[in-house]
Design an enzyme around this catalytic site. Structure first.
Site, PDB file in Angstrom:
ATOM      1  N   VAL A 136       2.593  -0.720  -9.804  1.00 27.64           N
ATOM      2  CA  VAL A 136       2.659  -0.280 -10.828  1.00 27.64           C
ATOM      3  C   VAL A 136       3.860  -0.872 -11.199  1.00 27.64           C
ATOM      4  CG1 VAL A 136       5.096   1.403  -9.889  1.00 27.64           C
ATOM      5  CG2 VAL A 136       3.323   1.876  -9.015  1.00 27.64           C
TER       6      VAL A 136
ATOM      7  N   HIS B 189      -8.231  -2.805   5.285  1.00 30.29           N
ATOM      8  CA  HIS B 189      -8.577  -1.873   5.748  1.00 30.29           C
ATOM      9  C   HIS B 189      -9.347  -2.818   7.155  1.00 30.29           C
ATOM     10  CE1 HIS B 189      -7.382   1.676   2.827  1.00 30.29           C
ATOM     11  NE2 HIS B 189      -6.761   0.632   2.638  1.00 30.29           N
ATOM     12  N   THR B 190      -8.890  -3.627   7.645  1.00 29.29           N
ATOM     13  CA  THR B 190      -9.479  -4.383   8.984  1.00 29.29           C
ATOM     14  C   THR B 190      -8.005  -4.641   9.273  1.00 29.29           C
ATOM     15  OG1 THR B 190      -9.940  -5.890  10.356  1.00 29.29           O
ATOM     16  CG2 THR B 190      -8.750  -6.141   7.694  1.00 29.29           C
TER      17      THR B 190
ATOM     18  N   ASP C 253       6.944  -7.107  -8.675  1.00 31.44           N
ATOM     19  CA  ASP C 253       8.224  -6.934  -8.907  1.00 31.44           C
ATOM     20  C   ASP C 253       9.572  -6.790  -7.890  1.00 31.44           C
ATOM     21  OD1 ASP C 253       8.090  -4.238  -9.109  1.00 31.44           O
ATOM     22  OD2 ASP C 253       8.531  -3.814 -11.410  1.00 31.44           O
TER      23      ASP C 253
ATOM     24  N   ASN D 164       3.544   6.823  -0.936  1.00 29.81           N
ATOM     25  CA  ASN D 164       4.842   5.861  -0.161  1.00 29.81           C
ATOM     26  C   ASN D 164       5.728   6.875   1.134  1.00 29.81           C
ATOM     27  OD1 ASN D 164       4.274   3.408  -1.580  1.00 29.81           O
ATOM     28  ND2 ASN D 164       5.451   4.128  -3.242  1.00 29.81           N
TER      29      ASN D 164
ATOM     30  N   GLY E  53       3.832  -4.050 -12.006  1.00 30.53           N
ATOM     31  CA  GLY E  53       3.325  -5.449 -11.874  1.00 30.53           C
ATOM     32  C   GLY E  53       4.290  -5.709 -10.130  1.00 30.53           C
TER      33      GLY E  53
ATOM     34  N   SER F  34       9.955  -3.651  -7.389  1.00 32.11           N
ATOM     35  CA  SER F  34      10.202  -2.217  -7.372  1.00 32.11           C
ATOM     36  C   SER F  34      10.433  -1.108  -6.499  1.00 32.11           C
ATOM     37  CB  SER F  34       9.387  -1.380  -8.915  1.00 32.11           C
ATOM     38  OG  SER F  34       8.494  -1.426  -8.518  1.00 32.11           O
TER      39      SER F  34
ATOM     40  N   THR G 156     -11.817  -3.696  15.743  1.00 31.61           N
ATOM     41  CA  THR G 156     -10.549  -5.176  16.088  1.00 31.61           C
ATOM     42  C   THR G 156      -9.812  -4.463  15.533  1.00 31.61           C
ATOM     43  OG1 THR G 156     -12.128  -7.096  14.209  1.00 31.61           O
ATOM     44  CG2 THR G 156     -12.344  -6.821  16.963  1.00 31.61           C
TER      45      THR G 156
END
Length: 319
Positions: free
Chosen positions: A71, A194-195, A75, A95, A73, A77, A242
Site C-alpha cells: 500500500v 506461510h510456512t 512507508d 487488516n 510502498g 503507513s 512445522t
C-alpha cells in the site's frame, strides 16, 4: 539440506548482486552506521524476546511488512492509528481484527529512540524486525537496505484494493504482484512465508468445505476447529508440519494438496507455478536464497527517501 554456511553464502551472494543493480540506490545497508550504530542489535534483541514469548509474532510482523509495502510502498503507513481526523489502514478489510504485532514495533521504537533519538524511521524498524523474526525462526537472513522515511498519510481504500485476498485465483495474484514490480516467481517464493503463522477460519472455510483439490483427511481435520457456520476467528496453522519453524514444508503441503488458503493451493494446481513449487518442496537452499532476494525486492517498493515523509517519534501517529 546444505550446511547453514552454504545457505548464507548463496543468500549473501544473491542479495549483494541484487543491491548492486537495485533501482533504488538511495537505500543503503550502511545508512545508520554512524548515526545509530546499535540499531541492528537493539532490533534483534527485542525480536528475540518477542519470539521467545510467542513464536507466532515472527509471522505477524512479516504480514505487517507485506501489507505495508503493498500500500503506497514500504512507508510504515500500516502502523498509523485511526483518530477523529485521520483514517488509517488498520481497519481496512485485510487488516481489521487480524493485523497484529504492533506492540512489538512500539517496543523496538522506544528502545531505538532511547539510543538514537529522532534518527531511525518506523519503516526501517519494520523491515529489520521482519528479517530478524524470520531468521530467529530458522529462516534465512539477508542484508536490509535502509534509509526509508515514514509516511504522513495512509490509504484505507488502497489497503482494501491492493492487498491480495486469500480467495484470489492465480491470475489475480500474478497481476496484483506485477502491479508492485514483483514477478510470478516472487509471488510463489514470498507465499512461502506461510510456512509460519496462522489463519482465521473465515478465510479458509470455503476451501475446506467446497473445494475438491484438497486432501480429504486434511480437510476433515481442519473442519474440527472451523465449523460450517460460526467460529470465524478460530485459528489453524498455515502449514501442517512445522508451523513455528521457517522452512520449505509449506511447499510440501501444497504438493500434498494441503494448502490451507485458496490463494495457497492455486500455486500448485496444474498451472504455471507447479514446477517452482516442486523445486522448493525438495530444495530448501533454493527457497531460502530466492526468498531473501524477493524480500529485498519487496522492501524496495516505493520508499520515501531524502526529505520526503518524516521520522516519526511514535510509530502510531504522525509528528
Amino acid at each position: 539440506m546444505a550446511p547453514l554456511t552454504t545457505t548464507h553464502f548463496f543468500v549473501t551472494l544473491s542479495i549483494l548482486s541484487l543491491l548492486a543493480c537495485s533501482a533504488n540506490a538511495q537505500l543503503s545497508p550502511t545508512f545508520y552506521d554512524k548515526t545509530c550504530p546499535s540499531l541492528q542489535t537493539i532490533v534483534r534483541n527485542a525480536m528475540r524476546q518477542a519470539i521467545a514469548r510467542e513464536a507466532r509474532l515472527g509471522a505477524s510482523i512479516l504480514r505487517l511488512f507485506f501489507h505495508d509495502c503493498f500500500v503506497n510502498g514500504c512507508d510504515a503507513s500500516i502502523l498509523l492509528d485511526d483518530t477523529a481526523t485521520f483514517v488509517g489502514e488498520k481497519n481496512a478489510a485485510p487488516n481489521r481484527n487480524s493485523a497484529r504485532g504492533f506492540e512489538v514495533i512500539d517496543t523496538i521504537k522506544t528502545n531505538v529512540e532511547a539510543a538514537c533519538n529522532g534518527t531511525v524511521s518506523c519503516a526501517d524498524i519494520l523491515a529489520l524486525a521482519t528479517r530478524d523474526g524470520i531468521a530467529l525462526l530458522g529462516g534465512p537472513s539477508w542484508t536490509v537496505p535502509l534509509g526509508r522515511r515514514d509516511a504522513r498519510t495512509a490509504s484505507q481504500s488502497a489497503a482494501n484494493n491492493q492487498i491480495p485476498s486469500p480467495f484470489s485465483d492465480l491470475s489475480t495474484l500474478i497481476s496484483m504482484f506485477s502491479a508492485k514490480g514483483l514477478s510470478a516467481r516472487d509471488l510463489t517464493v514470498l507465499s512461502g512465508g506461510h510456512t509460519i503463522g496462522q489463519a482465521q477460519c473465515q478465510f479458509f472455510r470455503t476451501r475446506i468445505y467446497n473445494e475438491t483439490n484438497i486432501d480429504t483427511n486434511f480437510a476433515t481435520s481442519r473442519k474440527a476447529n472451523c465449523p460450517a457456520s460460526g467460529g470465524n476467528t478460530n485459528l489453524a496453522p498455515l502449514e501442517t508440519l512445522t508451523p513455528t519453524r521457517f522452512d520449505n514444508n509449506y511447499y510440501r503441503d501444497l504438493v500434498a494438496r494441503r494448502g490451507l488458503l485458496h490463494s495457497d493451493q492455486v500455486l500448485f494446481n496444474g498451472g504455471s507455478q507447479d514446477a517452482l513449487v516442486r523445486t522448493y518442496s525438495t530444495n530448501n537452499v533454493a527457497f531460502f536464497r530466492d526468498f531473501a532476494a524477493a524480500m529485498v525486492k519487496m522492501s524496495n517498493i516505493s520508499p520515501l527517501t531524502g526529505t520526503s515523509g518524516e521520522i516519526r517519534k511514535n510509530c502510531r501517529v504522525v509528528n
